[in-house]
Design an enzyme around this catalytic site. Sequence first.
Site, PDB file in Angstrom:
ATOM      1  N   ASP A  67       0.842  -1.209   0.000  1.00  9.95           N
ATOM      2  CA  ASP A  67       0.000   0.000   0.000  1.00  9.95           C
ATOM      3  C   ASP A  67       0.878   1.261   0.000  1.00  9.95           C
ATOM      4  O   ASP A  67       0.376   2.377  -0.091  1.00  9.95           O
ATOM      5  CB  ASP A  67      -1.005   0.003   1.162  1.00  9.95           C
ATOM      6  CG  ASP A  67      -0.345  -0.035   2.526  1.00  9.95           C
ATOM      7  OD1 ASP A  67       0.895  -0.169   2.612  1.00  9.95           O
ATOM      8  OD2 ASP A  67      -1.086   0.069   3.530  1.00  9.95           O
ATOM      9  N   SER A  68       2.202   1.061   0.027  1.00 10.74           N
ATOM     10  CA  SER A  68       3.127   2.175  -0.207  1.00 10.74           C
ATOM     11  C   SER A  68       2.879   2.781  -1.583  1.00 10.74           C
ATOM     12  O   SER A  68       3.351   3.886  -1.867  1.00 10.74           O
ATOM     13  CB  SER A  68       4.579   1.699  -0.101  1.00 10.74           C
ATOM     14  OG  SER A  68       4.789   0.561  -0.911  1.00 10.74           O
ATOM     15  N   ASP A 106      -1.256  -6.071  -0.290  1.00  2.00           N
ATOM     16  CA  ASP A 106      -1.543  -5.424   0.996  1.00  2.00           C
ATOM     17  C   ASP A 106      -3.035  -5.145   1.155  1.00  2.00           C
ATOM     18  O   ASP A 106      -3.693  -4.697   0.213  1.00  2.00           O
ATOM     19  CB  ASP A 106      -0.820  -4.067   1.059  1.00  2.00           C
ATOM     20  CG  ASP A 106       0.376  -4.083   1.989  1.00  2.00           C
ATOM     21  OD1 ASP A 106       0.485  -5.012   2.820  1.00  2.00           O
ATOM     22  OD2 ASP A 106       1.202  -3.163   1.872  1.00  2.00           O
ATOM     23  N   LYS A 136      -1.401  -9.263   2.867  1.00  5.14           N
ATOM     24  CA  LYS A 136      -0.626  -8.807   4.035  1.00  5.14           C
ATOM     25  C   LYS A 136      -1.489  -7.817   4.807  1.00  5.14           C
ATOM     26  O   LYS A 136      -2.202  -7.007   4.198  1.00  5.14           O
ATOM     27  CB  LYS A 136       0.689  -8.150   3.597  1.00  5.14           C
ATOM     28  CG  LYS A 136       1.499  -7.580   4.778  1.00  5.14           C
ATOM     29  CD  LYS A 136       2.945  -7.266   4.416  1.00  5.14           C
ATOM     30  CE  LYS A 136       3.170  -5.931   3.775  1.00  5.14           C
ATOM     31  NZ  LYS A 136       2.720  -4.734   4.534  1.00  5.14           N
ATOM     32  N   GLU A 138      -1.435  -5.335   8.646  1.00  2.00           N
ATOM     33  CA  GLU A 138      -0.592  -4.808   9.726  1.00  2.00           C
ATOM     34  C   GLU A 138      -1.222  -5.107  11.083  1.00  2.00           C
ATOM     35  O   GLU A 138      -2.439  -4.976  11.248  1.00  2.00           O
ATOM     36  CB  GLU A 138      -0.430  -3.282   9.558  1.00  2.00           C
ATOM     37  CG  GLU A 138       0.367  -2.933   8.312  1.00  2.00           C
ATOM     38  CD  GLU A 138       0.627  -1.441   8.160  1.00  2.00           C
ATOM     39  OE1 GLU A 138       0.354  -0.672   9.116  1.00  2.00           O
ATOM     40  OE2 GLU A 138       1.103  -1.046   7.087  1.00  2.00           O
ATOM     41  N   GLU A 205       9.388  -4.416  10.422  1.00  2.00           N
ATOM     42  CA  GLU A 205       9.879  -3.134   9.896  1.00  2.00           C
ATOM     43  C   GLU A 205      10.382  -2.210  11.010  1.00  2.00           C
ATOM     44  O   GLU A 205       9.754  -2.079  12.066  1.00  2.00           O
ATOM     45  CB  GLU A 205       8.753  -2.411   9.126  1.00  2.00           C
ATOM     46  CG  GLU A 205       9.193  -1.034   8.617  1.00  2.00           C
ATOM     47  CD  GLU A 205       8.273  -0.407   7.579  1.00  2.00           C
ATOM     48  OE1 GLU A 205       7.291  -1.049   7.162  1.00  2.00           O
ATOM     49  OE2 GLU A 205       8.551   0.748   7.194  1.00  2.00           O
TER      50      GLU A 205
HETATM   51  O1  KIV Z   1       3.555  -1.115   1.639  1.00  2.00           O
HETATM   52  C1  KIV Z   1       4.706  -1.557   1.558  1.00  2.00           C
HETATM   53  O2  KIV Z   1       5.418  -1.348   0.565  1.00  2.00           O
HETATM   54  C2  KIV Z   1       5.215  -2.355   2.666  1.00  2.00           C
HETATM   55  C3  KIV Z   1       6.666  -2.684   2.660  1.00  2.00           C
HETATM   56  C4  KIV Z   1       7.472  -1.490   2.946  1.00  2.00           C
HETATM   57  C5  KIV Z   1       6.982  -3.811   3.562  1.00  2.00           C
HETATM   58  O3  KIV Z   1       4.492  -2.689   3.530  1.00  2.00           O
END
Ligand code: KIV
Length: 290
Positions: A67-68, A106, A136, A138, A205
């Site tokens: 989600d970056s 994510d 994924k 959090e 992280e």
């Molecule tokens: O969103 C993302 O790119 C991440 C990575 C930095 C692990 O969660």
Amino acid sequence: MSTTFTLDTSTSRANPTPAPMKRLTVPAIQRRKVDGRTADPLVMLTAYTARQAQILDPHCDLLLVGDSLGQVIYGLPSTLAVTLDMMAAHGAAVVRGSYHSVVIVDMPFGSYEASPQHAFASASRLMAETGCAAVKLEGGVAMAETIAFLSQRGIPVMAHVGLTPQAVNALGGYGARGKSEEEQAKIIADARAIADAGAFAAVLEGVMEPLAIGITDSIPIPVIGIGASAHCDGQVLVTEDMLGMFDRVPRFVKRYGNAADMIDESVQRYAAEVRDRSFPSEEQVYQPKK
Ligand code: KIV
């Protein structure tokens, strides 16, 4: 449902791959950690587009549609405004552009926290629309019930602990975690809880290195570090960060290239050639046959 596609670079069209190669699987990733050790570290990078995935795929074990992308692709100030629609669109593109890596998408902020059922609805949508192998999310102890709920229903979950960017407002910033004993105890409890709940792997992280080493050695699932330690079972970076697309990057990023300068130089030459009419030249224009 997505399938594997090959990009025809002469036409920029995506064509279904006639004989897709065998993809790595979630169990194969888990099996890389034997008796608490991963002899062959796991390579993971973020990917957001089909062409990017195609270039990264042969070198990686895992591709993360992170989600970056909120900041990297959409110019948002944080990941908080990223939507399921965005993740589904980019996730499908990355699956289409890859044939080897396990693709993980994510779950964006607000799409899984309310209840395990809500998380299942969001995760199953992502899996159905993208063809990804896992999601994924959090969180540690607070997400353990949800991780168990999803894992028991056929949705492999990678959990993200330590510095969790979706909690930026609660954490008060993106600084490294695990400086105090209290914080260390919380992160250890989070890591244990997600492993016990059935997560197949963890992203750890932005934590102090001794804590990263301790967690990697004490939980049975692969721990993928980012700002953690070379001792982790694998590493992940945001691809644009390691390629040098941005001026400012976190301390834990190593730049392996200078993509922004390369683009700047190329575009500068293009602009100059458009302005002095040296582009297009003979080779780039069509002439009627004589
Ligand atoms: O969103 C993302 O790119 C991440 C990575 C930095 C692990 O969660």
